[in-house]
Design a protein around this motif. Sequence first.
Motif, PDB file in Angstrom:
ATOM      1  N   UNK A   1       0.834  -1.205   0.000  1.00  0.00           N
ATOM      2  CA  UNK A   1       0.000   0.000   0.000  1.00  0.00           C
ATOM      3  C   UNK A   1       0.867   1.253   0.000  1.00  0.00           C
ATOM      4  N   UNK A   2       0.339   2.305  -0.644  1.00  0.00           N
ATOM      5  CA  UNK A   2       0.975   3.613  -0.634  1.00  0.00           C
ATOM      6  C   UNK A   2      -0.108   4.671  -0.496  1.00  0.00           C
ATOM      7  N   UNK A   3       0.287   5.922  -0.296  1.00  0.00           N
ATOM      8  CA  UNK A   3      -0.669   7.003  -0.119  1.00  0.00           C
ATOM      9  C   UNK A   3      -0.987   7.693  -1.426  1.00  0.00           C
ATOM     10  N   UNK A   4      -2.215   8.181  -1.551  1.00  0.00           N
ATOM     11  CA  UNK A   4      -2.623   8.868  -2.779  1.00  0.00           C
ATOM     12  C   UNK A   4      -2.558  10.383  -2.647  1.00  0.00           C
ATOM     13  N   UNK A   5      -2.120  10.880  -1.504  1.00  0.00           N
ATOM     14  CA  UNK A   5      -2.016  12.320  -1.294  1.00  0.00           C
ATOM     15  C   UNK A   5      -0.943  12.564  -0.235  1.00  0.00           C
ATOM     16  N   UNK A   6       0.015  13.432  -0.495  1.00  0.00           N
ATOM     17  CA  UNK A   6       1.118  13.628   0.462  1.00  0.00           C
ATOM     18  C   UNK A   6       0.668  14.080   1.843  1.00  0.00           C
TER      19      UNK A   6
ATOM     20  N   UNK B   1       3.818  14.042   3.876  1.00  0.00           N
ATOM     21  CA  UNK B   1       4.402  15.214   3.226  1.00  0.00           C
ATOM     22  C   UNK B   1       5.789  14.971   2.613  1.00  0.00           C
ATOM     23  N   UNK B   2       5.917  13.965   1.763  1.00  0.00           N
ATOM     24  CA  UNK B   2       7.180  13.804   1.033  1.00  0.00           C
ATOM     25  C   UNK B   2       7.278  14.846  -0.074  1.00  0.00           C
ATOM     26  N   UNK B   3       8.458  15.012  -0.634  1.00  0.00           N
ATOM     27  CA  UNK B   3       8.611  15.884  -1.801  1.00  0.00           C
ATOM     28  C   UNK B   3       7.855  15.254  -2.970  1.00  0.00           C
ATOM     29  N   UNK B   4       7.511  16.058  -3.989  1.00  0.00           N
ATOM     30  CA  UNK B   4       6.831  15.492  -5.156  1.00  0.00           C
ATOM     31  C   UNK B   4       7.589  14.329  -5.780  1.00  0.00           C
ATOM     32  N   UNK B   5       8.910  14.436  -5.832  1.00  0.00           N
ATOM     33  CA  UNK B   5       9.719  13.371  -6.418  1.00  0.00           C
ATOM     34  C   UNK B   5       9.663  12.103  -5.566  1.00  0.00           C
ATOM     35  N   UNK B   6       9.750  12.274  -4.253  1.00  0.00           N
ATOM     36  CA  UNK B   6       9.691  11.119  -3.359  1.00  0.00           C
ATOM     37  C   UNK B   6       8.304  10.488  -3.371  1.00  0.00           C
ATOM     38  N   UNK B   7       7.274  11.325  -3.435  1.00  0.00           N
ATOM     39  CA  UNK B   7       5.902  10.813  -3.482  1.00  0.00           C
ATOM     40  C   UNK B   7       5.699   9.909  -4.692  1.00  0.00           C
ATOM     41  N   UNK B   8       6.168  10.355  -5.831  1.00  0.00           N
ATOM     42  CA  UNK B   8       6.045   9.552  -7.049  1.00  0.00           C
ATOM     43  C   UNK B   8       6.850   8.264  -6.925  1.00  0.00           C
ATOM     44  N   UNK B   9       8.040   8.352  -6.371  1.00  0.00           N
ATOM     45  CA  UNK B   9       8.883   7.167  -6.220  1.00  0.00           C
ATOM     46  C   UNK B   9       8.226   6.135  -5.306  1.00  0.00           C
ATOM     47  N   UNK B  10       7.551   6.593  -4.260  1.00  0.00           N
ATOM     48  CA  UNK B  10       6.868   5.682  -3.346  1.00  0.00           C
ATOM     49  C   UNK B  10       5.711   4.975  -4.050  1.00  0.00           C
ATOM     50  N   UNK B  11       5.000   5.707  -4.906  1.00  0.00           N
ATOM     51  CA  UNK B  11       3.920   5.093  -5.676  1.00  0.00           C
ATOM     52  C   UNK B  11       4.459   4.011  -6.614  1.00  0.00           C
ATOM     53  N   UNK B  12       5.581   4.306  -7.252  1.00  0.00           N
ATOM     54  CA  UNK B  12       6.183   3.309  -8.147  1.00  0.00           C
ATOM     55  C   UNK B  12       6.644   2.087  -7.353  1.00  0.00           C
ATOM     56  N   UNK B  13       7.218   2.311  -6.178  1.00  0.00           N
ATOM     57  CA  UNK B  13       7.643   1.190  -5.330  1.00  0.00           C
ATOM     58  C   UNK B  13       6.479   0.267  -5.023  1.00  0.00           C
ATOM     59  N   UNK B  14       5.301   0.841  -4.827  1.00  0.00           N
ATOM     60  CA  UNK B  14       4.129   0.022  -4.503  1.00  0.00           C
ATOM     61  C   UNK B  14       3.693  -0.844  -5.678  1.00  0.00           C
ATOM     62  N   UNK B  15       4.122  -0.480  -6.890  1.00  0.00           N
ATOM     63  CA  UNK B  15       3.783  -1.263  -8.074  1.00  0.00           C
ATOM     64  C   UNK B  15       4.880  -2.245  -8.470  1.00  0.00           C
ATOM     65  N   UNK B  16       6.042  -2.109  -7.868  1.00  0.00           N
ATOM     66  CA  UNK B  16       7.173  -2.948  -8.277  1.00  0.00           C
ATOM     67  C   UNK B  16       7.034  -4.399  -7.818  1.00  0.00           C
ATOM     68  N   UNK B  17       6.029  -4.670  -6.988  1.00  0.00           N
ATOM     69  CA  UNK B  17       5.738  -6.069  -6.657  1.00  0.00           C
ATOM     70  C   UNK B  17       5.069  -6.785  -7.826  1.00  0.00           C
ATOM     71  N   UNK B  18       4.722  -6.040  -8.880  1.00  0.00           N
ATOM     72  CA  UNK B  18       4.001  -6.560 -10.049  1.00  0.00           C
ATOM     73  C   UNK B  18       2.704  -7.242  -9.618  1.00  0.00           C
ATOM     74  N   UNK B  19       1.760  -6.411  -9.141  1.00  0.00           N
ATOM     75  CA  UNK B  19       0.538  -6.959  -8.540  1.00  0.00           C
ATOM     76  C   UNK B  19      -0.367  -7.649  -9.555  1.00  0.00           C
ATOM     77  N   UNK B  20      -1.233  -8.526  -9.018  1.00  0.00           N
ATOM     78  CA  UNK B  20      -2.277  -9.152  -9.816  1.00  0.00           C
ATOM     79  C   UNK B  20      -3.517  -8.263  -9.873  1.00  0.00           C
ATOM     80  N   UNK B  21      -3.745  -7.503  -8.806  1.00  0.00           N
ATOM     81  CA  UNK B  21      -4.924  -6.649  -8.694  1.00  0.00           C
ATOM     82  C   UNK B  21      -4.508  -5.315  -8.085  1.00  0.00           C
ATOM     83  N   UNK B  22      -5.238  -4.242  -8.437  1.00  0.00           N
ATOM     84  CA  UNK B  22      -4.944  -2.935  -7.849  1.00  0.00           C
ATOM     85  C   UNK B  22      -6.231  -2.276  -7.364  1.00  0.00           C
ATOM     86  N   UNK B  23      -6.096  -1.454  -6.334  1.00  0.00           N
ATOM     87  CA  UNK B  23      -7.121  -0.499  -5.946  1.00  0.00           C
ATOM     88  C   UNK B  23      -6.511   0.880  -6.163  1.00  0.00           C
TER      89      UNK B  23
END
Length: 423
Positions: free
Chosen positions: A78-83, A106-128
């Motif tokens: 899981x990751x956050x959808x708003x800093x 409250x991460x920086x915009x760059x860190x926020x995006x990186x955290x979102x990508x990290x949450x997808x790097x597990x290569x999920x079967x399903x997403x919310x």
Amino acid sequence: MSSLSKENSIVADMSLAPEGHLKIDWVRQHMPVLNRIREQFEAEQPFKGLKVSITLHLEAKTAYLAKVVQAGGAEVTITGSNPLSTQDDVCAALVEDGITVFAKYNPSPEEFKALNIKALESKPDLIIDDGGDFATLLHSERPDLMENIRGGAEETTTGIIRLKALQKQGILKFPMVAVNDAYCKYLFDNRYGTGQSAWDGIVRTTNLIVAGKTVVVVGYGWCGKGVAMRAKGLGANVIVTEVDAIKAVEAHMDGFHVMPMLEAAKRGDFFVTVTGNRYVIRGEHYDVMKDGAIMCNAGHFDVEVNKPELSDRSVSQRTVRKNIEEYQLKDGRKLYLLAEGRLVNLGAADGHPAEIMDTTFALQALSLKYVNDNYKTIGVKVENVPYDLDEQVARYKLESLGISIDSLTPAQVEYLDSWNLNA
């Protein structure tokens, strides 16, 4: 605690976990529908062996949804959808519960995006998804991470707009269920949830009275209806601005003043944007606003209030109170923006009430199971929540309240199905 989730997670402070557990336990006690679905998931294990990635406003209610999905057998990330809506104590508690978390407040915009990508790097079967953030990343920068995706569920109006744009262009790669368009979502979450939580954020942040003030609600969709209704209940004079003639007539018949934004800008004390569109408050509006006017947004992205034009018209900018930014204009007037123009109900408060998110997240959980059960036959498209799932959630809610309703008699069913009403 899962050592793997702790090792892989990125959170602010694991020592905050005890407070996070208390928050999650509190909302759990007020989410009877989700509790019932959790029992079903524990017995049926619909997600056994699957990976699920979630991006939502990462606070206690979302955390409990993640735990319900986990109870269904999933390996959850899981990751956050708003800093500004991420709660660090809740993140730490989830890590202790074996969920992998990539989120901090409250991460920086760059860190926020990186955290979102990290949450997808597990290569999920399903997403919310929330606001189409995952879908956008997967269809643009990181298509390599979607190879296992069977489908998912989308939470918001904004996200569905983005998904339908992908579908219209013929480039959507997997089915997504439009949870936002379910009756139990927009009738209750968007209207009653946003109505209460937006004003919770405004009042908590400003500590100012609403009664007697003029409130401008920009947009009269279901969220706008809720914000206007609650403003009226607090004693405000309410103005609605719209671009949709039908919604404008509805606002008028609901007892609100309706006028163009440029005229409303001269009168408002509080402005709340709920359109899902960009720059609905902008330069020409700042030029005529009252000294001391307060603006905030209850839409998904921080684009509804044009911050660049506000900055360009200002000679100084400072934080005068937590989540309140003051902009002094060249003529001496001061305008105020709450929560950086991000979602005020989450950036400056705790989001929708637990009882509201109970039904919304019940829809999310059941929709995720639905797409997993049917992804081979749904087709690559934005799919509506099946009505029987929508009604099932409503029935569970009524049962939790101890409310019974009638059922049609066989004769009534026959009558409704007949073309010959005199037979």
